[in-house]
Design an enzyme around this catalytic site. Structure first.
Site, short mmCIF file in Angstrom:
data_model
loop_
_atom_site.label_atom_id
_atom_site.label_comp_id
_atom_site.label_asym_id
_atom_site.label_seq_id
_atom_site.Cartn_x
_atom_site.Cartn_y
_atom_site.Cartn_z
N GLU A 58 -0.60 -2.82 -12.44
CA GLU A 58 0.35 -1.71 -12.58
C GLU A 58 -0.07 -0.72 -13.67
O GLU A 58 0.25 0.45 -13.61
CB GLU A 58 1.76 -2.25 -12.90
N GLY A 103 3.32 -6.57 -7.39
CA GLY A 103 4.48 -7.24 -6.80
C GLY A 103 4.08 -8.41 -5.92
O GLY A 103 4.88 -9.33 -5.71
N GLU A 149 3.76 -11.10 -8.29
CA GLU A 149 5.12 -11.44 -8.74
C GLU A 149 5.91 -12.19 -7.67
O GLU A 149 6.69 -13.09 -7.99
CB GLU A 149 5.86 -10.16 -9.15
N1 DAK Z 1 0.93 0.15 -1.48
C1 DAK Z 1 0.69 0.98 -0.43
N2 DAK Z 1 -0.47 1.01 0.26
C2 DAK Z 1 -1.43 0.18 -0.15
C3 DAK Z 1 -1.27 -0.71 -1.23
C4 DAK Z 1 0.00 -0.71 -1.92
N3 DAK Z 1 0.29 -1.54 -2.93
N4 DAK Z 1 -2.42 -1.42 -1.37
C5 DAK Z 1 -3.25 -0.97 -0.42
N5 DAK Z 1 -2.67 -0.01 0.33
C6 DAK Z 1 -3.24 0.70 1.43
C7 DAK Z 1 -4.26 1.75 0.99
O1 DAK Z 1 -3.63 2.92 0.59
C8 DAK Z 1 -5.08 1.94 2.27
O2 DAK Z 1 -4.35 2.78 3.12
P1 DAK Z 1 -5.12 3.93 4.01
O3 DAK Z 1 -5.94 4.70 3.04
O4 DAK Z 1 -5.96 3.13 4.97
O5 DAK Z 1 -4.02 4.69 4.66
C9 DAK Z 1 -5.07 0.55 2.89
O6 DAK Z 1 -3.98 -0.16 2.27
C10 DAK Z 1 -6.35 -0.23 2.59
O7 DAK Z 1 -6.54 -0.22 1.17
P2 DAK Z 1 -7.94 0.16 0.49
O8 DAK Z 1 -8.68 1.16 1.32
O9 DAK Z 1 -7.65 0.53 -0.93
O10 DAK Z 1 -8.72 -1.24 0.58
P3 DAK Z 1 -9.77 -1.86 -0.42
O11 DAK Z 1 -10.26 -3.09 0.27
O12 DAK Z 1 -10.78 -0.82 -0.84
O13 DAK Z 1 -8.94 -2.27 -1.71
C11 DAK Z 1 -7.02 -3.21 -2.89
C12 DAK Z 1 -7.92 -3.25 -1.62
C13 DAK Z 1 -5.87 -4.19 -2.65
C14 DAK Z 1 -7.86 -3.72 -4.08
C15 DAK Z 1 -6.55 -1.79 -3.16
O14 DAK Z 1 -5.95 -1.28 -1.96
C16 DAK Z 1 -5.55 -1.67 -4.26
O15 DAK Z 1 -5.95 -1.64 -5.43
N6 DAK Z 1 -4.27 -1.56 -3.90
C17 DAK Z 1 -3.20 -1.31 -4.85
C18 DAK Z 1 -2.90 -2.52 -5.71
C19 DAK Z 1 -1.83 -2.22 -6.73
O16 DAK Z 1 -1.98 -1.32 -7.55
N7 DAK Z 1 -0.75 -2.95 -6.66
C20 DAK Z 1 0.38 -2.81 -7.58
C21 DAK Z 1 1.37 -1.85 -6.99
S1 DAK Z 1 2.75 -1.62 -8.09
C22 DAK Z 1 10.02 -4.21 -8.98
C23 DAK Z 1 9.48 -4.98 -7.97
C24 DAK Z 1 8.12 -4.87 -7.67
C25 DAK Z 1 7.33 -3.97 -8.35
C26 DAK Z 1 7.88 -3.19 -9.36
C27 DAK Z 1 9.24 -3.30 -9.66
N8 DAK Z 1 11.41 -4.31 -9.29
C28 DAK Z 1 12.19 -5.49 -8.82
C29 DAK Z 1 12.02 -3.42 -10.21
C30 DAK Z 1 5.93 -3.92 -8.00
C31 DAK Z 1 5.11 -2.92 -8.31
C32 DAK Z 1 3.75 -2.95 -7.76
O17 DAK Z 1 3.34 -3.85 -7.08
#
Ligand code: DAK
Length: 270
Positions: free
Chosen positions: A144, A121, A124
């Site tokens: 995702e 997001g 996006e």
């Molecule tokens: N959500 C919640 N928490 C998150 C997060 C996220 N997207 N990204 C990171 N965090 C949190 C981690 O859980 C961690 O929290 P604690 O463990 O300290 O409590 C903290 O941030 C630090 O993250 P990391 O320890 O993982 O840090 P690193 O440096 O090792 O890694 C990273 C950074 C950004 C590469 C990693 O955190 C990561 O892969 N994060 C998730 C990325 C991801 O998968 N993003 C996509 C999410 S799904 C819609 C609108 C929008 C969407 C869908 C529909 N509609 C209008 C219908 C969007 C969907 C998405 O974005």
């Protein structure tokens, strides 16, 4: 250039303020501020961002907005913790993501100034902006697929239009991250900067836009965005109507008169 900062309001998840611009309309800056979760976008954060964008649309003294995060993260995407327990019926009936749709209604330009992660997001949100200015080391991705879902805020559509089918497939099906430089080469990023320069560059561009006559800026933006929806013929007709409409603005008469009189125009944004 940066005389005065006036807060747009008090928010929990963003900092946002207006910057005076002596040569034109002021510029609004929105900084996403959830460092503990890499600027993940929960509903409250998106609602706050929208609140400011709508405020700018209704404010005759502001021309353009810059949305940014921190050097480490523009945004790591929608807040996964907020989505983790949601079921399909709940998410559909309560339309939990409705606030995202409002981005498309914003009339004044808004620019993404990206450093660090712009994932899911976050990517996006950047793509919903009118242009993306990014540092070389920015990291764009649509991960995702690793959560067993797909982009839901326009990623499959806007990314494909920006970088073409092959690159969009590669990004969305593998979930890999791509640097600012790679995304500049692919056509997603409009301006690529050195690491420390992305915000200055975004501000410079926002000020340039804010120095232009605002009604023409807004109708130009509207016409460009229509090109994604209409056939060439319909798009040209749409553009023609907006062109004619601008002949009703005071600035059109001032712009052309100033050119003929060899002087700088004085815009009224009317
Ligand atoms: N959500 C919640 N928490 C998150 C997060 C996220 N997207 N990204 C990171 N965090 C949190 C981690 O859980 C961690 O929290 P604690 O463990 O300290 O409590 C903290 O941030 C630090 O993250 P990391 O320890 O993982 O840090 P690193 O440096 O090792 O890694 C990273 C950074 C950004 C590469 C990693 O955190 C990561 O892969 N994060 C998730 C990325 C991801 O998968 N993003 C996509 C999410 S799904 C819609 C609108 C929008 C969407 C869908 C529909 N509609 C209008 C219908 C969007 C969907 C998405 O974005």
């Amino acid at each position: 250039m940066e005389n005065n900062k006036n807060q747009t309001g008090v928010y929990k998840n963003i900092n946002s303020y207006y910057i005076d611009n002596p040569d034109g309309l002021s510029v609004c800056i929105i900084e996403i501020n959830r460092p503990e979760v890499k600027n993940a976008l929960n509903t409250e954060t998106m609602t706050e961002i929208m609140d400011v964008l709508e405020q700018v649309d209704n404010d005759d003294s502001t021309g353009c907005t810059v949305i940014t995060g921190s050097r480490e993260a523009f945004s790591a995407g929608a807040d996964i913790k907020e989505m983790a327990e949601a079921g399909a019926i709940d998410i559909y009936l309560k339309d939990r993501f409705a606030v995202w749709d409002k981005l498309r209604k914003i009339k004044k330009p808004f620019i993404a100034a990206v450093s660090g992660y712009a994932l899911g997001g976050g990517c996006e949100l950047a793509m919903a902006c009118d242009l993306i200015i990014a540092s070389e080391s920015a990291k764009f991705g649509q991960p995702e697929i690793n959560l067993a879902v797909i982009p839901g805020a326009g990623g499959t559509q806007r990314l494909t239009r920006a970088v073409g089918k092959g690159k969009a497939m590669e990004m969305i099906l593998t979930g890999k991250m791509f640097s600012g430089k790679e995304m500049f080469d692919a056509g997603l990023v409009s301006v690529l900067t050195r690491e420390d320069e992305y915000m200055n560059e975004a501000l410079k561009t926002a000020i340039e836009i804010s120095n232009k006559p605002s009604i023409a800026v807004q109708l130009a933006k509207e016409s460009i965005l229509k090109s994604f929806e209409l056939s060439l013929n319909e798009g040209i007709e749409f553009e023609r109507k907006n062109f004619y409409l601008l002949f009703a603005s005071e600035d059109k008469f001032e712009g052309m008169k100033a050119f003929i009189e060899k002087r700088k125009p004085v815009w009224k944004h009317k």
